[in-house]
Design a protein around this motif. Structure first.
Motif, PDB file in Angstrom:
ATOM      1  N   LEU A   1       0.806  -1.220   0.000  1.00 41.51           N
ATOM      2  CA  LEU A   1       0.000   0.000   0.000  1.00 41.51           C
ATOM      3  C   LEU A   1       0.841   1.274   0.000  1.00 41.51           C
ATOM      4  CD1 LEU A   1      -2.837  -1.016   2.484  1.00 41.51           C
ATOM      5  CD2 LEU A   1      -3.048  -0.654   0.023  1.00 41.51           C
ATOM      6  N   ILE A   2       1.882   1.311   0.801  1.00 44.91           N
ATOM      7  CA  ILE A   2       2.633   2.563   0.933  1.00 44.91           C
ATOM      8  C   ILE A   2       3.545   2.818  -0.263  1.00 44.91           C
ATOM      9  CG2 ILE A   2       4.649   1.724   2.197  1.00 44.91           C
ATOM     10  CD1 ILE A   2       2.769   4.941   3.043  1.00 44.91           C
ATOM     11  N   GLY A   3       4.085   1.770  -0.849  1.00 41.98           N
ATOM     12  CA  GLY A   3       5.049   1.921  -1.938  1.00 41.98           C
ATOM     13  C   GLY A   3       4.599   2.818  -3.082  1.00 41.98           C
ATOM     14  N   PRO A   4       3.427   2.587  -3.660  1.00 40.65           N
ATOM     15  CA  PRO A   4       2.986   3.449  -4.762  1.00 40.65           C
ATOM     16  C   PRO A   4       2.613   4.866  -4.320  1.00 40.65           C
ATOM     17  CG  PRO A   4       1.865   1.333  -4.843  1.00 40.65           C
ATOM     18  CD  PRO A   4       2.594   1.382  -3.541  1.00 40.65           C
ATOM     19  N   MET A   5       2.346   5.057  -3.044  1.00 39.02           N
ATOM     20  CA  MET A   5       1.931   6.376  -2.559  1.00 39.02           C
ATOM     21  C   MET A   5       3.112   7.235  -2.124  1.00 39.02           C
ATOM     22  SD  MET A   5      -1.343   5.425  -0.284  1.00 39.02           S
ATOM     23  CE  MET A   5      -2.440   4.137  -0.833  1.00 39.02           C
ATOM     24  N   VAL A   6       4.028   6.623  -1.403  1.00 40.58           N
ATOM     25  CA  VAL A   6       5.151   7.372  -0.847  1.00 40.58           C
ATOM     26  C   VAL A   6       6.421   6.540  -1.023  1.00 40.58           C
ATOM     27  CG1 VAL A   6       6.111   8.456   1.211  1.00 40.58           C
ATOM     28  CG2 VAL A   6       3.645   8.392   0.906  1.00 40.58           C
ATOM     29  N   ASP A   7       7.271   6.952  -1.922  1.00 44.67           N
ATOM     30  CA  ASP A   7       8.594   6.361  -2.049  1.00 44.67           C
ATOM     31  C   ASP A   7       9.586   7.479  -2.338  1.00 44.67           C
ATOM     32  OD1 ASP A   7       8.344   6.912  -4.765  1.00 44.67           O
ATOM     33  OD2 ASP A   7       7.971   4.852  -5.337  1.00 44.67           O
ATOM     34  N   ILE A   8      10.838   7.140  -2.504  1.00 38.00           N
ATOM     35  CA  ILE A   8      11.875   8.169  -2.635  1.00 38.00           C
ATOM     36  C   ILE A   8      11.610   9.075  -3.831  1.00 38.00           C
ATOM     37  CG2 ILE A   8      14.320   8.553  -3.138  1.00 38.00           C
ATOM     38  CD1 ILE A   8      14.916   6.128  -1.382  1.00 38.00           C
ATOM     39  N   LYS A   9      11.346   8.480  -4.981  1.00 37.85           N
ATOM     40  CA  LYS A   9      11.176   9.326  -6.169  1.00 37.85           C
ATOM     41  C   LYS A   9       9.889  10.154  -6.084  1.00 37.85           C
ATOM     42  CE  LYS A   9       9.540   5.515  -9.086  1.00 37.85           C
ATOM     43  NZ  LYS A   9       9.432   4.525  -8.039  1.00 37.85           N
ATOM     44  N   ASN A  10       8.827   9.601  -5.509  1.00 38.02           N
ATOM     45  CA  ASN A  10       7.607  10.390  -5.337  1.00 38.02           C
ATOM     46  C   ASN A  10       7.837  11.537  -4.359  1.00 38.02           C
ATOM     47  OD1 ASN A  10       6.142   8.778  -7.056  1.00 38.02           O
ATOM     48  ND2 ASN A  10       5.196   7.577  -5.426  1.00 38.02           N
ATOM     49  N   LEU A  11       8.574  11.263  -3.283  1.00 38.12           N
ATOM     50  CA  LEU A  11       8.853  12.298  -2.298  1.00 38.12           C
ATOM     51  C   LEU A  11       9.657  13.440  -2.914  1.00 38.12           C
ATOM     52  CD1 LEU A  11       8.655  13.284   0.627  1.00 38.12           C
ATOM     53  CD2 LEU A  11      10.764  12.034   1.076  1.00 38.12           C
ATOM     54  N   MET A  12      10.648  13.096  -3.726  1.00 43.39           N
ATOM     55  CA  MET A  12      11.444  14.151  -4.365  1.00 43.39           C
ATOM     56  C   MET A  12      10.591  14.988  -5.320  1.00 43.39           C
ATOM     57  SD  MET A  12      15.243  12.533  -4.922  1.00 43.39           S
ATOM     58  CE  MET A  12      14.716  11.237  -5.999  1.00 43.39           C
ATOM     59  N   MET A  13       9.678  14.331  -6.029  1.00 39.17           N
ATOM     60  CA  MET A  13       8.798  15.088  -6.924  1.00 39.17           C
ATOM     61  C   MET A  13       7.823  15.949  -6.131  1.00 39.17           C
ATOM     62  SD  MET A  13       8.069  12.713 -10.252  1.00 39.17           S
ATOM     63  CE  MET A  13       7.901  11.102  -9.522  1.00 39.17           C
ATOM     64  N   MET A  14       7.322  15.415  -5.010  1.00 36.60           N
ATOM     65  CA  MET A  14       6.416  16.209  -4.180  1.00 36.60           C
ATOM     66  C   MET A  14       7.131  17.422  -3.589  1.00 36.60           C
ATOM     67  SD  MET A  14       3.795  13.649  -2.176  1.00 36.60           S
ATOM     68  CE  MET A  14       4.937  12.479  -1.507  1.00 36.60           C
ATOM     69  N   LEU A  15       8.395  17.226  -3.175  1.00 36.39           N
ATOM     70  CA  LEU A  15       9.159  18.340  -2.605  1.00 36.39           C
ATOM     71  C   LEU A  15       9.363  19.468  -3.609  1.00 36.39           C
ATOM     72  CD1 LEU A  15      11.827  16.380  -0.540  1.00 36.39           C
ATOM     73  CD2 LEU A  15      10.054  17.895   0.371  1.00 36.39           C
ATOM     74  N   LYS A  16       9.356  19.142  -4.871  1.00 39.26           N
ATOM     75  CA  LYS A  16       9.518  20.158  -5.910  1.00 39.26           C
ATOM     76  C   LYS A  16       8.260  21.014  -6.049  1.00 39.26           C
ATOM     77  CE  LYS A  16      10.253  20.672 -10.840  1.00 39.26           C
ATOM     78  NZ  LYS A  16      10.290  19.994 -12.120  1.00 39.26           N
ATOM     79  N   SER A  17       7.092  20.430  -5.814  1.00 36.68           N
ATOM     80  CA  SER A  17       5.840  21.111  -6.112  1.00 36.68           C
ATOM     81  C   SER A  17       5.037  21.549  -4.890  1.00 36.68           C
ATOM     82  CB  SER A  17       4.946  20.197  -6.957  1.00 36.68           C
ATOM     83  OG  SER A  17       5.610  19.765  -8.112  1.00 36.68           O
ATOM     84  N   PHE A  18       5.054  20.756  -3.828  1.00 39.03           N
ATOM     85  CA  PHE A  18       4.167  20.994  -2.694  1.00 39.03           C
ATOM     86  C   PHE A  18       4.907  21.562  -1.491  1.00 39.03           C
ATOM     87  CE2 PHE A  18       2.111  17.422  -4.966  1.00 39.03           C
ATOM     88  CZ  PHE A  18       0.944  18.067  -5.321  1.00 39.03           C
ATOM     89  N   LYS A  19       4.156  22.242  -0.645  1.00 42.00           N
ATOM     90  CA  LYS A  19       4.710  22.763   0.599  1.00 42.00           C
ATOM     91  C   LYS A  19       5.006  21.610   1.551  1.00 42.00           C
ATOM     92  CE  LYS A  19       2.379  27.227   0.340  1.00 42.00           C
ATOM     93  NZ  LYS A  19       1.338  28.085   0.921  1.00 42.00           N
ATOM     94  N   LEU A  20       6.024  21.804   2.365  1.00 38.66           N
ATOM     95  CA  LEU A  20       6.481  20.776   3.292  1.00 38.66           C
ATOM     96  C   LEU A  20       5.378  20.371   4.272  1.00 38.66           C
ATOM     97  CD1 LEU A  20       9.140  19.337   3.418  1.00 38.66           C
ATOM     98  CD2 LEU A  20       9.912  20.953   5.113  1.00 38.66           C
ATOM     99  N   ARG A  21       4.601  21.311   4.707  1.00 42.16           N
ATOM    100  CA  ARG A  21       3.505  21.014   5.643  1.00 42.16           C
ATOM    101  C   ARG A  21       2.506  20.028   5.040  1.00 42.16           C
ATOM    102  NH1 ARG A  21       0.308  23.380   9.983  1.00 42.16           N
ATOM    103  NH2 ARG A  21      -1.883  23.206   9.452  1.00 42.16           N
ATOM    104  N   PHE A  22       2.135  20.256   3.795  1.00 40.04           N
ATOM    105  CA  PHE A  22       1.190  19.353   3.137  1.00 40.04           C
ATOM    106  C   PHE A  22       1.803  17.968   2.946  1.00 40.04           C
ATOM    107  CE2 PHE A  22      -0.247  17.297  -0.779  1.00 40.04           C
ATOM    108  CZ  PHE A  22      -1.523  16.971  -0.374  1.00 40.04           C
ATOM    109  N   ILE A  23       3.069  17.906   2.567  1.00 40.52           N
ATOM    110  CA  ILE A  23       3.730  16.614   2.373  1.00 40.52           C
ATOM    111  C   ILE A  23       3.732  15.833   3.683  1.00 40.52           C
ATOM    112  CG2 ILE A  23       5.911  15.480   1.803  1.00 40.52           C
ATOM    113  CD1 ILE A  23       6.454  17.855  -0.105  1.00 40.52           C
ATOM    114  N   GLY A  24       4.015  16.524   4.781  1.00 40.04           N
ATOM    115  CA  GLY A  24       3.972  15.883   6.093  1.00 40.04           C
ATOM    116  C   GLY A  24       2.580  15.361   6.431  1.00 40.04           C
ATOM    117  N   GLN A  25       1.561  16.160   6.137  1.00 40.90           N
ATOM    118  CA  GLN A  25       0.189  15.724   6.381  1.00 40.90           C
ATOM    119  C   GLN A  25      -0.167  14.523   5.513  1.00 40.90           C
ATOM    120  OE1 GLN A  25      -1.718  19.463   5.469  1.00 40.90           O
ATOM    121  NE2 GLN A  25      -1.944  20.006   7.635  1.00 40.90           N
ATOM    122  N   PHE A  26       0.220  14.581   4.252  1.00 41.72           N
ATOM    123  CA  PHE A  26      -0.059  13.498   3.311  1.00 41.72           C
ATOM    124  C   PHE A  26       0.566  12.198   3.794  1.00 41.72           C
ATOM    125  CE2 PHE A  26       1.062  10.891  -0.320  1.00 41.72           C
ATOM    126  CZ  PHE A  26      -0.091  10.894  -1.093  1.00 41.72           C
TER     127      PHE A  26
END
Length: 178
Positions: free
Chosen positions: A135-160
């Motif tokens: 379940l977690i792999g497709p939602m949150v992994d290293i490459k997804n996290l790096m892409m999210m860090l490029k676009s989203f605010k850190l607070r939202f990423i933490g909540q997600f």
């Protein structure tokens, strides 16, 4: 497969509730540029094809670096971390779930390949931890996290990540008991 579908739906519903009712501010970074949609309807078929290929090439090089970095980390983990360490850490259900979630994050597998890895882990860890891995792999992994860090605010990423991880942990503890 049914357990994975149910778990994914639960996480999606909880994340939808988070976004719909609790996140009121803009989740995109202030410096994130949203590209205007161009109207390509008046262009010839050849020019449309050219623009589609040019866009695909831009996306490939923009996101390809994350894929390469994620593959590098996953390869290093497979080479340098002995399997017996993972088995030792996975003796208790909660710890096993957390270990396999971390492993899914680091391995950064696609959602088809992770099923084969998950099947091989089933006899060692059991259904609950393997379901957390799937379940977690497709939602949150290293490459997804790096892409999210490029676009989203850190607070939202933490909540997600917090909501997704919490729902997955509770669900997988429940599945492990069944």
């Amino acid at each position: 497969m049914t357990l994975r579908l149910i778990g994914s739906l639960l996480v999606a519903i909880c994340l939808g509730i988070l976004l719909g009712f609790f996140v009121n501010d803009n989740i995109l970074k202030d410096n994130y540029v949203v590209h205007e949609q161009e109207d390509f309807s008046q262009l010839s078929w050849g020019k449309k094809l050219f623009h589609a290929l040019a866009h695909a090439i831009d996306e490939f090089f923009d996101t390809g670096r994350y894929l390469i970095f994620g593959s590098l980390v996953a390869s290093a983990m497979q080479i340098y971390i002995p399997t017996h360490i993972l088995r030792t850490l996975g003796k208790t259900p909660l710890l096993a779930i957390l270990v396999l979630m971390l492993m899914a994050f680091i391995l950064s597998l696609c959602s088809e390949a992770d099923a084969f890895i998950g099947a091989s882990l089933l006899s060692t860890f059991g259904v609950g931890p393997v379901m957390a891995f799937l379940l977690i792999g497709p939602m949150v992994d290293i490459k997804n996290l790096m892409m999210m860090l490029k676009s989203f605010k850190l607070r939202f990423i933490g909540q997600f990540i917090g909501v997704a991880s919490s729902v997955i942990i509770v669900y997988c503890l429940f599945v492990g008991v069944l």
